[in-house]
Design an enzyme around this catalytic site. Structure first.
Site, short mmCIF file in Angstrom:
data_model
loop_
_atom_site.label_atom_id
_atom_site.label_comp_id
_atom_site.label_asym_id
_atom_site.label_seq_id
_atom_site.Cartn_x
_atom_site.Cartn_y
_atom_site.Cartn_z
N CYS A 154 0.80 -1.23 0.00
CA CYS A 154 0.00 0.00 0.00
C CYS A 154 0.83 1.28 0.00
O CYS A 154 0.46 2.23 -0.71
CB CYS A 154 -1.03 0.00 1.12
SG CYS A 154 -0.50 -0.74 2.67
N ARG A 209 7.84 -10.98 4.88
CA ARG A 209 7.54 -10.81 6.31
C ARG A 209 8.38 -11.78 7.12
O ARG A 209 8.48 -12.95 6.78
CB ARG A 209 6.05 -11.03 6.56
CG ARG A 209 5.23 -9.99 5.83
CD ARG A 209 3.76 -10.15 6.02
NE ARG A 209 3.07 -9.16 5.21
CZ ARG A 209 1.75 -9.06 5.10
NH1 ARG A 209 0.99 -9.88 5.78
NH2 ARG A 209 1.22 -8.13 4.34
N GLN A 234 0.90 -10.96 -2.99
CA GLN A 234 -0.50 -10.62 -2.81
C GLN A 234 -1.11 -10.15 -4.12
O GLN A 234 -0.47 -9.40 -4.85
CB GLN A 234 -0.63 -9.48 -1.79
CG GLN A 234 -0.11 -9.84 -0.42
CD GLN A 234 -0.23 -8.68 0.54
OE1 GLN A 234 0.16 -7.56 0.20
NE2 GLN A 234 -0.77 -8.93 1.71
N ASP A 255 -2.98 -7.75 -4.77
CA ASP A 255 -3.28 -6.64 -3.88
C ASP A 255 -3.86 -5.47 -4.64
O ASP A 255 -3.34 -5.09 -5.68
CB ASP A 255 -1.96 -6.20 -3.22
CG ASP A 255 -2.19 -5.53 -1.88
OD1 ASP A 255 -3.34 -5.48 -1.44
OD2 ASP A 255 -1.19 -5.07 -1.29
N HIS A 305 -5.75 -1.44 -4.22
CA HIS A 305 -6.15 -0.32 -3.37
C HIS A 305 -7.09 0.56 -4.16
O HIS A 305 -6.73 1.02 -5.24
CB HIS A 305 -4.91 0.45 -2.90
CG HIS A 305 -4.01 -0.42 -2.07
ND1 HIS A 305 -2.95 -1.11 -2.59
CD2 HIS A 305 -4.09 -0.77 -0.76
CE1 HIS A 305 -2.40 -1.84 -1.64
NE2 HIS A 305 -3.06 -1.67 -0.52
N LYS A 330 -11.34 -4.95 9.05
CA LYS A 330 -11.38 -5.69 7.80
C LYS A 330 -12.45 -6.77 7.80
O LYS A 330 -12.85 -7.28 8.84
CB LYS A 330 -10.02 -6.33 7.51
CG LYS A 330 -9.71 -7.56 8.34
CD LYS A 330 -8.38 -8.21 7.95
CE LYS A 330 -8.04 -9.34 8.91
NZ LYS A 330 -6.64 -9.73 8.88
N HIS A 350 -8.23 -1.40 0.99
CA HIS A 350 -7.28 -2.45 0.61
C HIS A 350 -8.07 -3.71 0.31
O HIS A 350 -9.02 -4.03 1.02
CB HIS A 350 -6.34 -2.81 1.76
CG HIS A 350 -5.64 -1.65 2.39
ND1 HIS A 350 -4.26 -1.57 2.44
CD2 HIS A 350 -6.09 -0.54 3.02
CE1 HIS A 350 -3.92 -0.47 3.09
NE2 HIS A 350 -5.00 0.18 3.45
#
Length: 660
Positions: free
Chosen positions: A351, A380, A398, A400, A402, A486, A532
């Site tokens: 993000c 991570r 991800q 991912d 946004h 979330k 997200h």
RNA sequence: GCUGGCGUGGCGCAACCGGUAGCGCACCUGUCUUGUAAACAGGGGGUUGGGGGUUCGAGUCCCCCCGCCAGCUCCA
């Protein structure tokens, strides 16, 4: 003369002598384990009261099964204290499929210990000990249990929500009145006793031989890392030996589907030791599955109005101070590396970089909603003990996105995203799922940023959309990210396990931290909301889930090899290679021919084990007819299919994403 | 990260109380091979996860790392 009392037994009214026990009411029905009296479970050996409504409870229902398992935990504890008198008792509740009991022992249990404990349990079961309830005052309990420090601690905690004190603690000290359950032998002597809320099955005999100790492992006392570790013994218990066997068979089935095992067998991926823990590599066959999936997901995102973007894997550390990941989640990030005297970090989230794309020029309300999407690989620093196959790795790609929207449009965007992720899951054969709503933990304000009002509003928007979806919604208090609540989608796979897949997070924090804004129609500058969303969460995990869901037998569109030609003899290999191959490859199908010098039956066997969806066999009959013979994964056949029909059938299965 | 267990050729496994590593599959070679889950024969491949130590001698015992498994804790 005993007085008469009136009870309602399973709906019908009966008049019985005072002093009649619940067991008497159900005399002759040995399946009854406990009584449900005005909605509350009670031991069968207790006396019925006037006017009570009494229902029999058997192991066929969840309540009965849990009582059975909790009683099994007591038998285990008795066995442990028999064999290891030094053992101090922790907590022993029923859990899904079984039970556990925690013990403080000098030496951890070995596999041999578990066998010995199982034998000791069987002896206790065979003795037919009865469970007898006895009420005790707090003070008496303190004295009687002076040798059990953990129980004493629980007594001190009882009342205000024992389950807050420790998961499962309610089974020990759930009520306001403390009780001890004595296990009584047939000769009347007390074999053992334990502080417990109950109720219990009438006799240890009920357990029969339908229980088994599964494993032992350490567990923190009352679930906190700061507390000492106890040794937890897990067991399983069922109403019958057959059900125990069925459960063990289910476990064996799960093991056969284990993606770590299938990944190696099918040559999909591996975890080379030199790379380090939690870092997978995808082999050519696994690469096909991954790429097919990614191609499809990328295309769907573009159709849904997302723009495909790209971002680097590392960044100057400063970025993550701006975003708030440092210091809020420094633990989860790899340590910095020094480049030209500056600290760089592997990114743990995409993000912040998407925010930089948003911020790269002035934005107008006409630009919104702006939807950025990529396959962003993040790193991570997961604790070593939690890594597991592809489902928990240190490299997470991800899918991912946004979405930057006006505040007014945020609910609509959340709805749009939820519909989108659910439709994607269905395309991959996952149609059994529920939603989880993760919210802030009000007792840990320092782990979350933003005002109460912001959190309340964001949480309400997510909750409204989730509720409107009609799907089951499970609360997850304290599970939110530091920047906002979330919704996550928990998908059940083919054998009923659940995995966290998609997430949709409402974020009012990062737009502020990054100073994101847009110019509204009235000329004012406004702050967008960012939402997200990861559709499969982690591509790596999702590949693992797919492998297990399909047990390695992928639908044709995902299969590394979609069709495999097997000649009945060498002579027919050229026909399969050239004629059949040309037709299939013209359709873009992944096709191979087994030209090894194995004999025919061996090739069939090899093909079977590789789980190729379409095996195409050709011998003289097929070649002279310009046909092939299908052999499917279940062993069924379709012989002499004209080549153009065969190609059309395979191509259609791929196009329709159909399983075969 | 914590507790326990484990780590032997690509994979699955064997090797009594320490005596110097073996089997199946896979792989390579040869012969064979025309209809649905293993043709036959021969061959190559391991400094037993890494490093230290004990011992005349270590896959077997001890210590430290690394990795895997189960559970706990954690999971932005």
């Amino acid at each position: 003369m005993p007085a008469q009392i009136t009870v309602h037994v399973a709906g019908s009214e009966r008049s019985v002598d005072a002093g009649t026990t619940y067991a008497d009411l159900f005399e002759g029905d040995r399946a009854v384990l406990v009584a449900r009296v005005d909605g509350e479970l009670r031991d069968l050996h207790l006396e019925a009261g006037d006017g009570e409504a009494v229902e029999p409870v058997t192991a066929a229902e969840q309540d009965g099964l849990e009582v059975l398992r909790h009683s099994a935990a007591h038998v285990l504890a008795q066995a442990v204290q028999q064999l290891r008198p030094d053992a101090r008792l922790g907590i022993g509740p029923p859990v899904r499929d079984g039970f556990y009991y925690d013990f403080d022992v000098d030496e951890p249990f070995t596999p041999e210990d578990l066998k010995a404990l199982e034998k000791a349990m069987q002896r206790i079961v065979n003795e037919g000990q009865t469970f007898r309830r006895r009420e005790v005052s707090d003070a008496d309990a303190q004295v009687e249990l002076s040798g059990e420090p953990y129980k004493i601690e629980l007594i001190g905690l009882k009342g205000g929500g024992a389950d807050d004190a420790a998961e499962g603690a309610a089974v020990e000290v759930g009520g306001s009145q403390l009780t001890i359950y004595d296990n009584v032998r047939r000769d009347g002597s007390v074999a053992w006793g334990d502080l417990c809320r109950g109720p219990h099955v009438p006799s240890t005999k009920v357990l029969g031989n339908a229980f088994k100790l599964m494993r032992s492992a350490a567990a923190y006392w009352r679930g906190s890392e700061k507390n000492p570790q106890l040794q937890r013994v897990y067991g399983t218990a069922w109403p019958s030996k057959d059900e125990l066997k069925a459960y063990l068979d289910r476990l064996a089935e799960a093991e056969k589907r284990d993606h770590r095992r299938l990944g190696a067998e099918l040559d999909l991926f591996s975890f080379p030791e030199v790379l380090g823990a939690g870092l997978p590599v995808f082999h050519p066959k696994g690469g096909v599955v991954k790429r097919e999936m990614e191609d499809y997901v990328r295309q769907r995102h573009i159709e849904e109005g997302f723009s495909y973007v790209g971002s680097p894997h590392i960044s100057r550390e400063e970025l993550f101070y701006t975003s708030g990941h440092l210091p809020y989640y420094a633990d989860g990030m790899f340590p910095p590396m020094d480049v030209d005297g500056q600290n760089y970090r592997l990114k743990a989230m995409n993000c912040p970089i998407h925010n930089l794309i948003y911020r790269s020029r002035g934005r107008s309300y006409r630009d919104l909603p702006m939807r950025l999407f990529e396959f962003g690989t993040v790193y991570r620093d997961e604790k070593s003990g939690v890594l597991s196959g592809l489902t928990r790795v240190r490299m997470i790609t991800q899918d991912d996105s946004h979405s930057y929207v006006t505040k007014e449009d945020a609910p609509g965007e959340v709805r749009h995203l939820l519909d989108f992720v659910l439709s994607l899951l269905r395309d991959f054969g996952l149609d059994d799922y529920y939603l989880e709503l993760s919210t802030r933990d009000d007792s840990k304000p320092d782990k979350f940023i933003g005002s109460d009002e912001q959190w309340d509003e964001a949480t309400r928007i997510l909750e409204d959309v989730a509720t409107a979806s009609g799907l089951e919604l499970v609360p997850d208090p304290g599970g939110a990210a530091y920047y906002g609540p979330k919704i996550s989608v928990q998908a059940r796979d083919a054998i009923g396990r659940t995995w966290q897949m998609s997430t949709i997070q409402y974020d009012f924090n990062q737009p502020e931290r990054f100073g994101l804004e847009y110019q509204a129609a009235d000329g004012s500058r406004q702050q967008p909301v960012m939402i997200h969303s990861a559709k499969f969460g982690s591509i790596e995990r999702f590949v693992g889930v797919l492998v297990e869901h399909y047990a390695g037998a992928f639908p044709p569109w995902l299969s590394p090899v979609q069709a495999l030609g097997i000649p009945v003899a060498d002579e027919f290999a050229p026909y399969l290679e050239d004629v059949v191959g040309e037709a299939l490859r013209a359709e873009g199908l992944r096709y191979e021919v087994d030209t090894s010098d194995d004999r025919f039956p061996k090739k069939i066997r090899t093909a079977s084990k590789s789980k190729v969806p379409f095996v195409l066999i050709a011998g003289e009959d097929d070649r002279s007819a310009g046909a092939v013979s299908f052999r499917f994964r279940d062993g069924s056949q379709k012989n002499g299919v004209p080549l153009d029909e065969a190609v059309a059938e395979i191509a259609a299965a791929v196009r329709d994403k159909r399983q075969v």
